[in-house]
Design a protein around this motif. Structure first.
Motif, PDB file in Angstrom:
ATOM      1  N   THR A  45      76.027  54.962  51.106  1.00 44.98           N
ATOM      2  CA  THR A  45      75.006  54.705  52.179  1.00 44.98           C
ATOM      3  C   THR A  45      75.623  55.119  53.467  1.00 44.98           C
ATOM      4  OG1 THR A  45      75.607  52.327  52.103  1.00 44.98           O
ATOM      5  CG2 THR A  45      73.429  52.920  50.852  1.00 44.98           C
ATOM      6  N   ILE A  46      76.897  54.733  53.528  1.00 50.48           N
ATOM      7  CA  ILE A  46      77.525  55.221  54.804  1.00 50.48           C
ATOM      8  C   ILE A  46      77.628  56.699  54.861  1.00 50.48           C
ATOM      9  CG2 ILE A  46      79.756  54.783  56.131  1.00 50.48           C
ATOM     10  CD1 ILE A  46      77.942  52.502  56.225  1.00 50.48           C
ATOM     11  N   CYS A  47      78.224  57.265  53.666  1.00 51.83           N
ATOM     12  CA  CYS A  47      78.562  58.664  53.938  1.00 51.83           C
ATOM     13  C   CYS A  47      77.114  59.432  53.994  1.00 51.83           C
ATOM     14  CB  CYS A  47      79.122  59.260  52.580  1.00 51.83           C
ATOM     15  SG  CYS A  47      80.644  58.674  52.329  1.00 51.83           S
ATOM     16  N   GLY A  48      76.085  58.876  53.623  1.00 48.71           N
ATOM     17  CA  GLY A  48      74.903  59.617  53.731  1.00 48.71           C
ATOM     18  C   GLY A  48      74.313  59.625  55.210  1.00 48.71           C
ATOM     19  N   MET A  49      74.467  58.391  55.788  1.00 49.24           N
ATOM     20  CA  MET A  49      73.994  58.338  57.175  1.00 49.24           C
ATOM     21  C   MET A  49      75.137  59.072  58.155  1.00 49.24           C
ATOM     22  SD  MET A  49      73.008  54.450  57.678  1.00 49.24           S
ATOM     23  CE  MET A  49      74.220  53.465  56.777  1.00 49.24           C
ATOM     24  N   ALA A  50      76.364  59.044  57.812  1.00 47.26           N
ATOM     25  CA  ALA A  50      77.224  59.685  58.539  1.00 47.26           C
ATOM     26  C   ALA A  50      76.870  61.191  58.560  1.00 47.26           C
ATOM     27  CB  ALA A  50      78.762  59.347  58.145  1.00 47.26           C
ATOM     28  N   GLN A  51      76.572  61.792  57.569  1.00 47.93           N
ATOM     29  CA  GLN A  51      76.279  63.068  57.393  1.00 47.93           C
ATOM     30  C   GLN A  51      74.989  63.523  58.026  1.00 47.93           C
ATOM     31  OE1 GLN A  51      76.268  64.135  53.198  1.00 47.93           O
ATOM     32  NE2 GLN A  51      78.139  65.233  53.390  1.00 47.93           N
ATOM     33  N   ALA A  52      73.827  62.729  57.907  1.00 46.09           N
ATOM     34  CA  ALA A  52      72.742  63.034  58.623  1.00 46.09           C
ATOM     35  C   ALA A  52      72.966  62.894  60.180  1.00 46.09           C
ATOM     36  CB  ALA A  52      71.741  61.880  58.059  1.00 46.09           C
ATOM     37  N   LEU A  53      73.644  62.005  60.723  1.00 47.10           N
ATOM     38  CA  LEU A  53      74.254  61.969  62.106  1.00 47.10           C
ATOM     39  C   LEU A  53      74.906  63.084  62.554  1.00 47.10           C
ATOM     40  CD1 LEU A  53      74.673  58.003  62.167  1.00 47.10           C
ATOM     41  CD2 LEU A  53      72.673  59.099  63.569  1.00 47.10           C
ATOM     42  N   GLN A  54      75.862  63.434  61.932  1.00 45.67           N
ATOM     43  CA  GLN A  54      76.515  64.646  62.263  1.00 45.67           C
ATOM     44  C   GLN A  54      75.674  65.843  62.295  1.00 45.67           C
ATOM     45  OE1 GLN A  54      79.759  65.978  59.659  1.00 45.67           O
ATOM     46  NE2 GLN A  54      81.087  66.124  61.305  1.00 45.67           N
ATOM     47  N   ARG A  55      74.985  66.091  61.325  1.00 49.51           N
ATOM     48  CA  ARG A  55      74.026  67.281  61.535  1.00 49.51           C
ATOM     49  C   ARG A  55      73.271  67.169  62.709  1.00 49.51           C
ATOM     50  NH1 ARG A  55      73.646  66.275  55.578  1.00 49.51           N
ATOM     51  NH2 ARG A  55      71.755  65.389  56.041  1.00 49.51           N
ATOM     52  N   LYS A  56      72.891  66.016  63.098  1.00 51.30           N
ATOM     53  CA  LYS A  56      71.979  66.008  64.246  1.00 51.30           C
ATOM     54  C   LYS A  56      72.743  66.189  65.442  1.00 51.30           C
ATOM     55  CE  LYS A  56      67.821  65.386  62.427  1.00 51.30           C
ATOM     56  NZ  LYS A  56      66.817  66.193  62.614  1.00 51.30           N
ATOM     57  N   GLY A  57      74.323  66.149  65.619  1.00 49.13           N
ATOM     58  CA  GLY A  57      75.116  66.339  66.585  1.00 49.13           C
ATOM     59  C   GLY A  57      75.702  65.263  67.026  1.00 49.13           C
ATOM     60  N   TRP A  58      75.648  64.048  66.171  1.00 48.79           N
ATOM     61  CA  TRP A  58      76.193  62.799  66.645  1.00 48.79           C
ATOM     62  C   TRP A  58      77.519  62.642  66.158  1.00 48.79           C
ATOM     63  CZ3 TRP A  58      73.866  57.828  68.370  1.00 48.79           C
ATOM     64  CH2 TRP A  58      72.569  58.118  68.622  1.00 48.79           C
ATOM     65  N   ASN A  59      78.487  61.876  66.991  1.00 44.59           N
ATOM     66  CA  ASN A  59      79.864  61.523  66.361  1.00 44.59           C
ATOM     67  C   ASN A  59      79.664  60.407  65.692  1.00 44.59           C
ATOM     68  OD1 ASN A  59      82.041  63.686  67.938  1.00 44.59           O
ATOM     69  ND2 ASN A  59      80.500  62.734  69.325  1.00 44.59           N
ATOM     70  N   VAL A  60      80.500  60.237  64.805  1.00 43.88           N
ATOM     71  CA  VAL A  60      80.328  59.010  63.837  1.00 43.88           C
ATOM     72  C   VAL A  60      81.522  58.344  63.792  1.00 43.88           C
ATOM     73  CG1 VAL A  60      79.380  58.197  61.603  1.00 43.88           C
ATOM     74  CG2 VAL A  60      78.210  60.241  62.540  1.00 43.88           C
ATOM     75  N   LEU A  61      81.449  57.135  63.896  1.00 46.36           N
ATOM     76  CA  LEU A  61      82.817  56.052  63.736  1.00 46.36           C
ATOM     77  C   LEU A  61      82.266  55.107  62.527  1.00 46.36           C
ATOM     78  CD1 LEU A  61      85.291  54.540  63.879  1.00 46.36           C
ATOM     79  CD2 LEU A  61      84.465  53.655  65.629  1.00 46.36           C
ATOM     80  N   ALA A  62      82.791  55.257  61.192  1.00 44.80           N
ATOM     81  CA  ALA A  62      82.697  54.468  60.169  1.00 44.80           C
ATOM     82  C   ALA A  62      83.966  53.472  60.025  1.00 44.80           C
ATOM     83  CB  ALA A  62      82.340  55.109  58.949  1.00 44.80           C
ATOM     84  N   TRP A  63      83.683  52.259  60.353  1.00 43.65           N
ATOM     85  CA  TRP A  63      84.695  51.330  60.249  1.00 43.65           C
ATOM     86  C   TRP A  63      84.969  50.488  59.186  1.00 43.65           C
ATOM     87  CZ3 TRP A  63      85.409  45.970  61.540  1.00 43.65           C
ATOM     88  CH2 TRP A  63      83.931  45.377  61.699  1.00 43.65           C
ATOM     89  N   ASN A  64      86.142  50.319  58.785  1.00 47.73           N
ATOM     90  CA  ASN A  64      86.352  49.433  57.569  1.00 47.73           C
ATOM     91  C   ASN A  64      86.800  48.013  57.748  1.00 47.73           C
ATOM     92  OD1 ASN A  64      86.340  51.685  55.233  1.00 47.73           O
ATOM     93  ND2 ASN A  64      87.679  52.487  56.695  1.00 47.73           N
ATOM     94  N   TYR A  65      85.978  47.180  57.272  1.00 46.30           N
ATOM     95  CA  TYR A  65      86.500  45.773  57.678  1.00 46.30           C
ATOM     96  C   TYR A  65      88.001  45.528  56.958  1.00 46.30           C
ATOM     97  CZ  TYR A  65      81.241  44.903  57.947  1.00 46.30           C
ATOM     98  OH  TYR A  65      80.086  45.076  58.382  1.00 46.30           O
ATOM     99  N   ARG A  66      88.516  44.465  57.367  1.00 41.59           N
ATOM    100  CA  ARG A  66      89.704  43.928  56.850  1.00 41.59           C
ATOM    101  C   ARG A  66      89.913  43.982  55.484  1.00 41.59           C
ATOM    102  NH1 ARG A  66      93.069  40.361  60.877  1.00 41.59           N
ATOM    103  NH2 ARG A  66      91.760  40.593  62.820  1.00 41.59           N
ATOM    104  N   GLY A  67      90.797  44.667  54.907  1.00 38.60           N
ATOM    105  CA  GLY A  67      91.057  44.628  53.376  1.00 38.60           C
ATOM    106  C   GLY A  67      90.149  45.612  52.718  1.00 38.60           C
ATOM    107  N   CYS A  68      89.281  46.336  53.259  1.00 39.36           N
ATOM    108  CA  CYS A  68      88.226  47.027  52.799  1.00 39.36           C
ATOM    109  C   CYS A  68      88.579  48.727  52.788  1.00 39.36           C
ATOM    110  CB  CYS A  68      86.865  46.975  53.418  1.00 39.36           C
ATOM    111  SG  CYS A  68      86.333  45.392  53.046  1.00 39.36           S
ATOM    112  N   SER A  69      89.819  49.068  53.468  1.00 37.83           N
ATOM    113  CA  SER A  69      89.867  50.518  53.359  1.00 37.83           C
ATOM    114  C   SER A  69      90.801  51.294  52.292  1.00 37.83           C
ATOM    115  CB  SER A  69      90.540  51.011  54.845  1.00 37.83           C
ATOM    116  OG  SER A  69      91.942  50.197  54.681  1.00 37.83           O
ATOM    117  N   GLY A  70      90.870  50.485  51.242  1.00 38.31           N
ATOM    118  CA  GLY A  70      91.848  50.843  50.196  1.00 38.31           C
ATOM    119  C   GLY A  70      93.329  50.381  50.441  1.00 38.31           C
ATOM    120  N   GLU A  71      93.694  49.810  51.412  1.00 36.95           N
ATOM    121  CA  GLU A  71      94.945  49.341  51.495  1.00 36.95           C
ATOM    122  C   GLU A  71      94.779  47.783  52.115  1.00 36.95           C
ATOM    123  OE1 GLU A  71      98.818  50.010  54.686  1.00 36.95           O
ATOM    124  OE2 GLU A  71      97.420  51.771  54.370  1.00 36.95           O
TER     125      GLU A  71
END
Length: 92
Positions: A45-71
């Motif tokens: 869902t985040i990737c889909g929104m990020a791609q759609a926003l980027q296609r419309k010319g928006w910069n996107v920041l998808a932040w990861n909560y503590r402990g959710c980034s894979g580390e």
């Protein structure tokens, strides 16, 4: 769907960190995306929104909560969906 985010690590005053994933576009608008519980910036869902926003010319920041980034985070404190201090730090 795996996006080629540019990762930035935000070091926090308490000794922990947040991982921020950026998608840059030519525009000046910025959307900040917050994932759901047990999620990450790689959620479909985040990737889909990020791609759609980027296609419309928006910069996107998808932040990861503590402990959710894979580390694992450095402190025993995990994220809490109702606690907004970390989001406020990201916005600053």
């Amino acid at each position: 769907m795996r996006l080629q985010y540019k990762r930035e690590r935000l070091e926090l005053a308490d000794g922990d960190f947040l991982d921020l994933d950026w998608l840059h576009a030519p525009g000046s608008d910025l959307a900040i995306l917050s994932h759901g519980l047990e999620g990450s910036s790689q959620d479909v869902t985040i990737c889909g929104m990020a791609q759609a926003l980027q296609r419309k010319g928006w910069n996107v920041l998808a932040w990861n909560y503590r402990g959710c980034s894979g580390e694992l985070n450095r402190l025993p404190r995990l994220y809490h969906s109702g606690e907004t201090t970390d989001l406020a730090l990201v916005i600053e």
